[in-house]
Design an enzyme around this catalytic site. Structure first.
Site, PDB file in Angstrom:
ATOM      1  N   GLU A 257       9.343  -5.367   0.756  1.00  0.00           N
ATOM      2  CA  GLU A 257       7.931  -5.175   0.431  1.00  0.00           C
ATOM      3  C   GLU A 257       7.870  -4.665  -0.996  1.00  0.00           C
ATOM      4  O   GLU A 257       8.376  -3.581  -1.296  1.00  0.00           O
ATOM      5  CB  GLU A 257       7.267  -4.173   1.373  1.00  0.00           C
ATOM      6  CG  GLU A 257       5.789  -3.991   1.086  1.00  0.00           C
ATOM      7  CD  GLU A 257       5.269  -2.628   1.486  1.00  0.00           C
ATOM      8  OE1 GLU A 257       4.530  -2.021   0.678  1.00  0.00           O
ATOM      9  OE2 GLU A 257       5.620  -2.171   2.581  1.00  0.00           O
ATOM     10  N   CYS A 296       0.632   0.974  -1.475  1.00  0.00           N
ATOM     11  CA  CYS A 296       0.953  -0.422  -1.768  1.00  0.00           C
ATOM     12  C   CYS A 296      -0.174  -1.348  -1.344  1.00  0.00           C
ATOM     13  O   CYS A 296      -0.268  -2.477  -1.827  1.00  0.00           O
ATOM     14  CB  CYS A 296       2.249  -0.816  -1.073  1.00  0.00           C
ATOM     15  SG  CYS A 296       2.245  -0.511   0.706  1.00  0.00           S
TER      16      CYS A 296
END
Length: 517
Positions: A257, A296
């Site tokens: 990620e 994020c």
């Protein structure tokens, strides 16, 4: 001297042999702890997890492993107040933001604990139905999922030391795979303390849960073919992991990620007085300020019809102006600090770059800090930028390529629906996009248009104004990850998370043998 946090590996607590790296309070500037992994026998520690922790976990059923996760959750609840104090001191977060991390981690753990009951008293999973391999049904193929006989190495980011641990560890442990966690150095204290509390409680088999604090040097070298590694962080580090011989030569399974320039889109056809506008404004302001923008999944680009640019700009700026920034120990403060001075410098540098192609619609630097010394505290007020018009949205390439990991977002006006979709796709793949509107058909159609380039599409319409879970809030029932720039990985998504920790195999046998499964 502040405490040197010990590592737990090979079934024992081991202190690093070096002086260690200091962890600081990002508001007060005081040193609060040290971490060090110098001198650890990582090869032996990884082997212990594989050879001791792995077999002990695999001997249990999914139901039994789920019960262990539930017991871990109870231990964490017992120490919840201590975790809040650590989060304030080490991450500089206000209580509401700490809840996202600490309580979010515990909730995710509980979700997978309950899943153990659903999966039941078995040690493998069936994958689909049997398929006949000939004219007669006597000889068939049945796919199965069995736990990988390796370890799961987690290399995590600094922004979620609790949630980042448990959203990875919960499905891994439920799958029967031992975990070795490497928290980001800057906020390792909370992760280390949680592991310490769980280890001291004696719930999990020895070797099932390990933590290494400090440098990541040597961790990838300790991996073997049936191990897996999951990384959350920058695209640069992700590239290093992907190019490591463990991955390129030994096919270690990897999940990434990475960076994500997430979008919020107000659909065409909404007027200035539309409830969708209010929903957008509220969500943008929350996403910019929660965790000081260090998520994020935070909104980085806000796409609105060109005619509503000024309206939305003024409304978001008005909300941001009410956000008090400073020491999270003061009850009036609504937004705390960035994680450290290095992150503060990075955010300021990124903001300066974006300002070369945008105008400032709300200047967070003008906000006074509450109970915090600007010369010491890693605090910065939220800043809203804008590209002025649709032509500016096309020209401002930095807006679509740059993720400033702090309380910064850019208002991006568009001409029509097709233009908006093109602008969003310039993010080259994101974790999440959120849509705002009142036309259910248009919302559904737009969601499908964006689904191929986003791990999650969060749709906010007036009917779910009080029920939706939030653009940036990652729920364990839904996929977390994204294609392209976002890393190409997948986490959570309910039972789908278990796939990463299992190996799929086809068993070809008679119906009698397959029935015996």
């Amino acid at each position: 001297m502040p405490e040197l946090l010990s590592n737990f590996i090979g079934g024992q607590w081991v202190a690093g042999q070096g002086a260690g790296t200091a962890l600081f309070d990002p508001v007060l500037g005081t040193e609060i702890a040290r971490v060090d992994a110098t001198g650890l026998d990582l090869q032996a520690g990884f082997a212990f997890a594989r050879e001791v922790g792995g077999p002990a976990l695999r001997a249990l059923t999914y139901r039994e492993r789920g019960a262990l996760l539930a017991a871990v959750g109870k231990v964490l609840q017992t120490h919840r107040d201590a975790y809040y104090e650590i989060s304030t001191a080490n991450s500089g977060t206000v209580k509401n933001d700490t809840a996202v991390d600490v309580d979010g981690g515990i909730y995710t753990l509980g979700t997978y604990a309950k899943m153990g009951d659903t999966l039941g008293d078995r040690r493998f999973l069936l994958d689909g139905e049997p398929a006949r391999l000939g004219k007669e049904p006597l000889f068939q193929s049945q796919h199965v999922l069995t736990p990988t006989r390796g370890v799961a190495l987690f290399i995590n980011a600094f922004n979620f030391p609790s949630w980042g641990l448990w959203e990875k560890a919960a499905p891994a442990l439920l799958a029967g795979v031992p975990v070795i966690i490497k928290p980001a150095t800057a906020t390792a204290w909370l992760t280390q303390r949680m592991v310490q509390d769980v280890v001291n409680a004696g719930i999990l088999p020895v070797g099932a849960l390990s933590v290494v604090c400090g440098s990541s040097a040597g961790l990838m070298d300790a991996l073997q073919p049936f191990d897996v590694v999951s990384f959350t962080g920058s695209a640069e580090t992700a590239a290093v992991i992907r190019s490591h011989p463990a991955v390129t030569q030994h096919s270690v399974r990897v999940n990434i990620e990475a960076d994500s320039v997430n979008s919020a889109l107000l659909l065409p056809g909404e007027g200035a007085d539309s409830p969708a506008v209010e929903l957008l404004v509220k969500e943008v302001a929350r996403e910019m300020t929660q965790k000081s923008g260090q998520k994020c999944t935070a909104i980085r680009r806000v796409l609105v019809p060109e005619a509503l640019y000024t309206t939305v700009a003024q409304a978001v700026a008005a909300r941001l102006a009410k956000t008090t920034v400073g020491n999270p120990r003061n009850e009036v403060v609504r937004m705390g600090a960035l994680v450290n001075r290095a992150q503060l410098a990075t955010v300021r540098e990124g903001l300066q770059r974006l300002q070369t192609q945008t105008e400032v619609l709300h200047d967070g630097s003008t906000q006074a800090l509450v109970d915090a010394d600007p010369a010491v505290a890693c605090c910065v007020g939220p800043t809203l930028l804008g590209t002025r018009n649709a032509a500016g949205s096309d020209a401002a390439h930095l807006v679509h390529d740059t993720e400033v990991f702090g309380p910064v977002a850019t208002l991006v006006p568009y001409r029509d629906a097709a233009h908006a979709l093109r602008l969003i796709r310039r993010g080259q793949g994101s974790l999440v996009a959120s849509l705002y509107g009142t036309d259910a058909g248009a919302l559904a159609a737009t969601a499908l248009e964006l689904a191929d380039s986003h791990g999650r599409v969060h749709i906010i319409s007036p009917d779910v104004a009080n029920q939706h879970t939030g653009h940036g809030n990652v729920m364990p029932q839904s996929l977390h990850g994204g294609p392209g720039r976002a890393g190409g990985g997948e986490e959570l998504g309910g039972a789908r998370a278990l796939n990463f920790y299992h190996r799929r195999s086809a068993l070809q046998a008679s119906t009698e043998v397959l029935a015996a499964l």
